[in-house]
Design a protein around this motif. Structure first.
Motif: not given
Length: 416
Positions: A203-208
């Protein structure tokens, strides 16, 4: 295929990280929608059930969201509802699975709740009694369902009593009635832990940032007593026809199951067997079985085939709901189609149509974050590699009519 290798989930856009305690985290960013999906599993499934408390693994999983050290049942669900989020945990054969959805900004809340439920449940007595009542009601309803009972008896015939697939993960009225809070606490203490846990976030998240959240809430989780998944007993193919008839008075429909153990998802001929099954009883109006038994002969309300696959040798079976007067004729018609599948190579056109069906379904599976998360979890669980989807069409197209025939012959025998 509508999607191309640059847009498909794969090594270029999935971040995979294994934490020191064994948890595998996989993240795929999708910033076109403001939501986020989490899904995954813990190695605490029904394989660990014992005869006196069958259904304990599923019971324990269903209790995890009913009270933790930090929040009671009401507080957990009010928090989810007030944020328009969802989170659930359920028991399976090999694992306990979880899934949830929220706005991306609420992912910390979702991960925190998941960690509470998996790591610090309290199994409150009032909720235990409530859930037990629901489970017992469900079991008693199942006992009056012809389709459920046919599946149960089939499973008990195909898998011997020393094989975990012989038993239902739901348990029985007797075993669910016998489960107490101490059983749940002991099961959780022994089998819930980080080893083998998988969590997928899409979804709309930064992977790290997403991986750091998992590390924050799960990175210090340890369970020295957590055992590995047990090896499944060897399973010999059936040598003779086994039949069991169960009479249920007052029913206007008979349900029948014909089948045998099939390949696991790890089998080299999985794709060939899966195509054979699609031809037999899935494609279009339920494949050859549907065309012959239901459409042509009009003997079944429904008739289809299913190949379970999975971690172990799940069943390959044909299911049909028929008028009681048509049972024997329906069985013979089903055997006739299986005989044709194992003696005649599939035509060039039928094989091409079924391959196109497999390949064409993939973009539909990947239209939602839920679908993407499920496919990524499947790739990790069955060790397919992050590049699996890039090669999927070529893999399916490479299956030959001879491989389909040989695979069907390996598992199916209409006379056994």
């Amino acid at each position: 295929m509508a999607a191309n290798n640059n847009t498909l989930p794969g090594p270029a856009n999935i971040v995979r990280r294994e934490l020191p305690n064994g948890i595998v985290v996989l993240v795929r960013e999708n910033h076109y929608a403001p939501s986020v999906i989490i899904t995954g599993s813990v190695n605490a499934g029904g394989l660990f059930d014992v005869p006196d408390t069958l259904g304990l693994a599923s019971f324990a999983a269903s209790m995890l969201m009913r009270g933790t050290e930090q929040r009671d049942f009401t507080a957990i669900h009010e928090l989810l509802e007030s944020n328009g989020a969802s989170l659930g945990i359920s028991g399976g054969r090999h694992t306990a699975g979880f899934s949830g959805k929220s706005l991306a900004e609420d992912l910390p809340m979702l991960i925190e709740l998941l960690a509470e439920a998996l790591r610090r449940p309290v199994f409150p007595e009032v909720q235990l009694d409530r859930l037990r009542g629901q489970l017992l009601t469900s079991l008693k309803i199942h006992e009056q369902d012809t389709r459920y009972m046919a599946g149960k008896l089939f499973r008990e015939l195909v898998y011997s009593a020393d094989h975990p697939y012989h038993y239902s993960t739901d348990g029985t009225v007797e075993t669910i009635s016998a489960i107490r809070r101490d059983h749940l606490l002991d099961f959780h203490r022994q089998f819930y832990g980080p080893s083998g846990m998988m969590i997928v976030i899409v979804g709309a998240v930064e992977s790290e940032a997403a991986i750091r959240l998992v590390e924050d809430y799960f990175g210090d989780w340890q369970n020295p007593t957590q055992p590995p998944l047990p090896d499944l007993p060897s399973l010999a193919p059936p040598q003779a026809v086994q039949t069991q008839i169960h009479t249920m008075p007052g029913k206007s429909q008979s349900d029948l199951v014909w089948g045998t153990p099939g390949p696991s998802r790890f089998a080299e001929d999985w794709h060939a067997a899966n195509l054979a099954n699609n031809i037999l009883g899935v494609f279009g109006m339920y494949g050859r079985i549907g065309a012959e038994v239901r459409e042509k002969r009009g003997m079944a309300y429904y008739s289809f085939s299913r190949l379970d696959g999975g971690i172990g040798p799940g069943a390959w079976r044909v299911v049909a709901g028929v008028n009681p007067a048509n049972v024997e004729a329906a069985v013979e018609a089903i055997r006739g189609e299986i005989r044709r599948l194992v003696t005649e190579p599939v035509s060039v056109q039928e094989l091409a149509d079924n391959k196109a069906n497999f390949i064409g379904r993939l973009p539909l599976q990947l239209e939602s974050n839920e679908g993407v998360a499920g496919v990524i979890l499947m790739m990790e669980r069955y060790e397919l590699g992050l590049d699996y989807l890039q090669h999927y069409a070529a893999t399916i197209n490479a299956v030959t009519a001879e491989e389909v025939l040989v695979s069907a012959q390996r598992y199916l025998d209409p006379d056994v």
